[in-house]
Design a protein around this motif. Sequence first.
Motif, PDB file in Angstrom:
ATOM      1  N   SER A  63       4.654  32.781 -88.539  1.00 19.09           N
ATOM      2  CA  SER A  63       4.429  31.604 -89.346  1.00 19.09           C
ATOM      3  C   SER A  63       3.502  30.666 -88.606  1.00 19.09           C
ATOM      4  O   SER A  63       3.384  30.733 -87.392  1.00 19.09           O
ATOM      5  CB  SER A  63       5.761  30.931 -89.660  1.00 19.09           C
ATOM      6  OG  SER A  63       6.422  30.627 -88.476  1.00 19.09           O
ATOM      7  N   LEU A 114       6.154  35.326 -95.395  1.00 15.89           N
ATOM      8  CA  LEU A 114       6.114  34.128 -94.551  1.00 15.89           C
ATOM      9  C   LEU A 114       7.116  33.083 -95.033  1.00 15.89           C
ATOM     10  O   LEU A 114       7.791  32.439 -94.221  1.00 15.89           O
ATOM     11  CB  LEU A 114       4.701  33.541 -94.536  1.00 15.89           C
ATOM     12  CG  LEU A 114       3.642  34.311 -93.746  1.00 15.89           C
ATOM     13  CD1 LEU A 114       2.276  33.677 -93.930  1.00 15.89           C
ATOM     14  CD2 LEU A 114       4.011  34.344 -92.264  1.00 15.89           C
ATOM     15  N   GLN A 115       7.207  32.918 -96.327  1.00 18.02           N
ATOM     16  CA  GLN A 115       8.152  31.948 -96.878  1.00 18.02           C
ATOM     17  C   GLN A 115       9.585  32.357 -96.571  1.00 18.02           C
ATOM     18  O   GLN A 115      10.425  31.510 -96.241  1.00 18.02           O
ATOM     19  CB  GLN A 115       7.937  31.811 -98.388  1.00 18.02           C
ATOM     20  CG  GLN A 115       6.631  31.134 -98.769  1.00 18.02           C
ATOM     21  CD  GLN A 115       6.401  31.131-100.275  1.00 18.02           C
ATOM     22  OE1 GLN A 115       7.118  31.800-101.030  1.00 18.02           O
ATOM     23  NE2 GLN A 115       5.402  30.387-100.722  1.00 18.02           N
ATOM     24  N   GLU A 155      10.583  34.257 -94.011  1.00 17.57           N
ATOM     25  CA  GLU A 155      10.810  34.084 -92.587  1.00 17.57           C
ATOM     26  C   GLU A 155      11.011  32.607 -92.240  1.00 17.57           C
ATOM     27  O   GLU A 155      11.836  32.257 -91.398  1.00 17.57           O
ATOM     28  CB  GLU A 155       9.640  34.664 -91.795  1.00 17.57           C
ATOM     29  CG  GLU A 155       9.565  36.176 -91.854  1.00 17.57           C
ATOM     30  CD  GLU A 155       8.345  36.728 -91.138  1.00 17.57           C
ATOM     31  OE1 GLU A 155       7.500  35.904 -90.703  1.00 17.57           O
ATOM     32  OE2 GLU A 155       8.241  37.959 -91.013  1.00 17.57           O
ATOM     33  N   GLU A 156      10.230  31.742 -92.893  1.00 13.57           N
ATOM     34  CA  GLU A 156      10.359  30.311 -92.621  1.00 13.57           C
ATOM     35  C   GLU A 156      11.722  29.799 -93.073  1.00 13.57           C
ATOM     36  O   GLU A 156      12.358  28.997 -92.384  1.00 13.57           O
ATOM     37  CB  GLU A 156       9.244  29.548 -93.339  1.00 13.57           C
ATOM     38  CG  GLU A 156       9.178  28.054 -92.976  1.00 13.57           C
ATOM     39  CD  GLU A 156       8.858  27.823 -91.521  1.00 13.57           C
ATOM     40  OE1 GLU A 156       9.312  26.793 -90.974  1.00 13.57           O
ATOM     41  OE2 GLU A 156       8.175  28.671 -90.911  1.00 13.57           O
ATOM     42  N   THR A 178      14.522  28.226 -90.599  1.00 11.18           N
ATOM     43  CA  THR A 178      15.077  26.885 -90.853  1.00 11.18           C
ATOM     44  C   THR A 178      16.601  26.932 -90.882  1.00 11.18           C
ATOM     45  O   THR A 178      17.276  26.062 -90.325  1.00 11.18           O
ATOM     46  CB  THR A 178      14.536  26.337 -92.184  1.00 11.18           C
ATOM     47  OG1 THR A 178      13.104  26.252 -92.116  1.00 11.18           O
ATOM     48  CG2 THR A 178      15.101  24.949 -92.464  1.00 11.18           C
ATOM     49  N   ARG A 236      10.054  31.117 -81.433  1.00 15.22           N
ATOM     50  CA  ARG A 236      10.040  29.741 -81.932  1.00 15.22           C
ATOM     51  C   ARG A 236      11.250  28.990 -81.400  1.00 15.22           C
ATOM     52  O   ARG A 236      12.373  29.487 -81.427  1.00 15.22           O
ATOM     53  CB  ARG A 236      10.028  29.730 -83.467  1.00 15.22           C
ATOM     54  CG  ARG A 236       8.780  30.375 -84.054  1.00 15.22           C
ATOM     55  CD  ARG A 236       8.770  30.297 -85.570  1.00 15.22           C
ATOM     56  NE  ARG A 236       8.721  28.921 -86.051  1.00 15.22           N
ATOM     57  CZ  ARG A 236       8.741  28.592 -87.340  1.00 15.22           C
ATOM     58  NH1 ARG A 236       8.828  29.541 -88.267  1.00 15.22           N
ATOM     59  NH2 ARG A 236       8.692  27.327 -87.700  1.00 15.22           N
TER      60      ARG A 236
END
Length: 483
Positions: free
Chosen positions: A17, A79-80, A82-83, A87, A376
């Motif tokens: 990301s 990507l969405q 994984e994000e 979160t 991250r």
Amino acid sequence: MKRQVGDPSEAPPSQMSPASKIHRGENETKAQNTPGSPARQRQARADAAEMDRAQDGAKPGKVSQRSRDVSGSCPQQQLQQEEAEFTSLKASWEKARFRLRLLDGHNDIITSVVAVDNLVVSGSRDTTVKVWHVPTATEQKNLGGHTGGVTCLSAPPPEYCKRLAGSLSLSDKERFILSGSADCSVKIWALSTGQCVKSVYTFNAVTALCFVPEGDGYIITGSDGGKVQAWSWHSFQNCQSVNAHQEAVTSIQSQGPLVFSGSAEGGVSVWENRCSDRDPLKLLHHWSGQVTDLGGGADGRLTLSPRGDRVFLAYGRAWLKILHWRTGMMSKLTNHSSITGVTDCVHQTGGLLIGSSYDLASAESALNLFSLPQCRYLASLTWPNAPRILCFAAWTTGSGDHRWVTGGRDLIVWEQLPSSGKQRGDVTVKRDALMDSGFLESESDTEDDEETDDYEDDDEREDSRRDSDKDGGSGSWLRCLLQ
């Protein structure tokens, strides 16, 4: 036995990301074998992509394998997803709670820890190996026999313990522990009795070791003079001795048939175990301190943790280095927001990358958590008067809760508490905004930083050096281990 490189799956930077992408491109370092051509760079990216397909993750409350079947999904949807998962993971860790219990018994620095079932085994500069029962936080056995400080421990898998137990007429459920010492020996201990069943004389002070569960099994040791040696688990005879490094070998880890060794001068070697009775280790790559930029001489202490095509390196700096060991490409991961912060150890467990952090100026200690494979930043865990953390081990309970043990001046067990319970935790969870934004950098971005350390002038560097010596900087820890 099937030979494979364990856990080779990580997402390449192109699939990360936006917040976790390597800034300004992925440039390779100047190296012994400098991988500088565009074709080599393209090959490096292809290799990384091939090795980093799948991913693993962990909820802070439970260690689990989440489904990643994203076939048919477009990159944006992936990507969405994984994000959203990141979160959720970050929010869960912000609510995590741990109970801390001190295991009191050693009278000197704890240099190594391993976990076996419900037991924690610790080695200390006081020459002893101690076995602790975790549920009751009590000392179960004191294994005395070394005449020098214990520098490293390793626990062979149960199937290899069973073979040795059979040859010794012990229960097939017997577990063994290997301990290496400055007294130039490796001792093998039976945990049920606390007896030393075998002692191997190595001719050099042992500073690192690991057990390689390939073929009949091998003990790999590193010495204070830079020698890497292989010993047969079947006969306990020396199979190979190689002068692999210029200074002391301070870390050895295995990953399937691969063995990784790191040394005080900052060099990293990658070996393949060919499962032979003579010269089983074949050198695949050697990256010098000039490549890793971790050179520091005989007083350095490099610890490493391999994962697929990457090796995470800790070397007493404010950041972690990441070596792409097939190509020599380097990047670094911020592990402390202060110029006086140091990193002593790095560990992976259940989809987490954990780096210890210690501030020489404030004497504050913490564990920083990063999600894998993207690296991250999730959160930092600390508590009042936390000591500097030199070694780390982890395991999970049957219900999937985290259990950790940290060693250094103190030996401490971390027990994760249920999120639904009312018991108050002993650990403070916090987030460092400076680590949260743009923390993964390519090596080329930081060449100037190596000289200036971002905003540190010569006087500040000298003050920091004096503070480091006063508080027991990274160099003094190796001296502690070898004395």
